[in-house]
Design an enzyme around this catalytic site. Structure first.
Site, PDB file in Angstrom:
ATOM      1  N   THR A  16       0.866  -1.186   0.000  1.00  9.93           N
ATOM      2  CA  THR A  16       0.000   0.000   0.000  1.00  9.93           C
ATOM      3  C   THR A  16       0.895   1.226   0.000  1.00  9.93           C
ATOM      4  O   THR A  16       1.520   1.557   1.011  1.00  9.93           O
ATOM      5  CB  THR A  16      -0.922   0.011   1.229  1.00  9.93           C
ATOM      6  OG1 THR A  16      -1.721  -1.168   1.217  1.00  9.93           O
ATOM      7  CG2 THR A  16      -1.842   1.232   1.197  1.00  9.93           C
ATOM      8  N   LYS A  38      -7.670   1.118  -2.719  1.00  5.61           N
ATOM      9  CA  LYS A  38      -7.134   0.708  -1.418  1.00  5.61           C
ATOM     10  C   LYS A  38      -7.126   1.865  -0.431  1.00  5.61           C
ATOM     11  O   LYS A  38      -7.415   1.690   0.763  1.00  5.61           O
ATOM     12  CB  LYS A  38      -5.715   0.155  -1.605  1.00  5.61           C
ATOM     13  CG  LYS A  38      -5.048  -0.314  -0.299  1.00  5.61           C
ATOM     14  CD  LYS A  38      -5.812  -1.454   0.350  1.00  5.61           C
ATOM     15  CE  LYS A  38      -5.291  -1.802   1.737  1.00  5.61           C
ATOM     16  NZ  LYS A  38      -3.931  -2.346   1.730  1.00  5.61           N
ATOM     17  N   LYS A  82       0.063   5.154   8.485  1.00  8.99           N
ATOM     18  CA  LYS A  82       0.649   5.535   7.195  1.00  8.99           C
ATOM     19  C   LYS A  82      -0.413   5.562   6.101  1.00  8.99           C
ATOM     20  O   LYS A  82      -0.467   6.488   5.282  1.00  8.99           O
ATOM     21  CB  LYS A  82       1.772   4.568   6.847  1.00  8.99           C
ATOM     22  CG  LYS A  82       2.436   4.784   5.491  1.00  8.99           C
ATOM     23  CD  LYS A  82       1.855   3.875   4.409  1.00  8.99           C
ATOM     24  CE  LYS A  82       2.144   2.420   4.696  1.00  8.99           C
ATOM     25  NZ  LYS A  82       1.614   1.506   3.628  1.00  8.99           N
TER      26      LYS A  82
END
Length: 296
Positions: free
Chosen positions: A100, A175, A243
């Site tokens: 990701t 995502k 994050k």
């Protein structure tokens, strides 16, 4: 390359990468693995994988490269440059980028692939360590249609559902949206359990009341149970969730959109990381709420 791969190089065998690599090796793929902490890759030799000492050694002559690392900078460090993994791949190889990393990094990696004559598939995954171990991840894939016959045998081992998106990079875009929703659910559960406790209501009763009702989310309920039980084993470490939330906020701002809920939870999650919960599961977000529900 138009046939299924004969050799796969996988860079990153941490919380998510290790079970994914294990499933690929057990499925019979010729798999080479590398991890910055070499011991994490070495344990996979028991499942049939070959450990490499460097990213380039793992990638040498491989048909497919899979990256499953913590962030975009980590991916670039091991793939770019004359000693990086991309330079070592076989002719017409495919890079499946499953970390990701957000939209900008994904676009950067597509360009980097083209510079090396490597086909690129943007394919982050939705799911945590347990679904990864069961081969039940959801794979959010975007890339050229001609690459699907090559990568689908890999995806069939790693996940139970693949979402194919038409535009390269849309896997990473989806995502970000999914993980933003995850962040809001986790923070909402942490705060709601704290409220119930402050009102003198048994927080376990709250979870029971939610179960099976329209308000329920199975993920939120699972995280609520983990919060109440103090089970912080890292299915999805808080530092990674933080994050991802930051990537979502950045992407939103790039498009003139604000995410007030996500903006508000980030300082709290950073506080939990400061208090040594970065490696714990995202459920440790509860530690910055009014922690009188059995966590301390």
């Amino acid at each position: 390359m138009t046939t299924p791969p004969s050799t796969i190089a996988m860079l990153g065998t941490g919380t998510m990468g290790a079970p994914m690599a294990r499933n690929l090796a057990r499925a019979g793929f010729d798999l080479r693995v590398w991890n910055r902490t070499l011991a994490k890759a070495a344990v996979l030799t028991a499942d049939g994988a070959q450990r490499a000492c460097t990213p380039a050694e793992a990638a040498a002559g491989a048909d497919v490269l899979i990256t499953m690392l913590s962030d975009g900078a980590a991916v670039e460090q091991v793939t770019a440059g004359p000693t990086g993994a991309l330079s070592a791949l076989s002719l017409n190889a495919v890079w499946i980028q499953m970390s990701t990393v957000g939209v900008q990094w994904s676009d950067r990696f597509a360009e980097l692939s083209a510079q090396h004559g490597v086909a690129f598939v943007d394919a982050p995954v939705s799911g945590s360590a347990e679904p990864a171990a069961r081969g039940e991840l959801e794979i959010l894939a975007s890339g050229a249609d001609m690459l699907r016959p090559i990568v689908e045998p890999i995806f069939d081992v790693l996940g139970n559902r693949t979402v194919w998106l038409p535009r390269l990079g849309d896997g990473s875009r989806l995502k970000l949206a999914l993980n933003n929703w995850l962040a809001v659910l986790v923070e909402g559960m942490a705060e709601t359990l704290t409220l119930a406790n402050a009102l003198g209501v048994d927080a376990h009763v709250l979870l029971t009341s939610l179960a099976g009702r329209p308000l329920a989310s199975q993920y939120a309920l699972a995280k609520g149970a983990a919060m109440l039980g103090g089970d912080l084993a890292p299915g999805f470490p808080l530092r990674h969730a933080t994050k991802d939330a930051e990537l979502a906020v950045h992407a939103a701002h790039q498009h003139g959109v604000t995410l007030p809920l996500t903006d508000a939870l980030l300082p709290r999650w950073h506080d939990a990381i400061t208090h040594n919960h970065g490696g714990d599961d995202v459920a440790s977000a509860v530690t910055v709420a009014l922690a009188t529900i059995g966590m301390r």
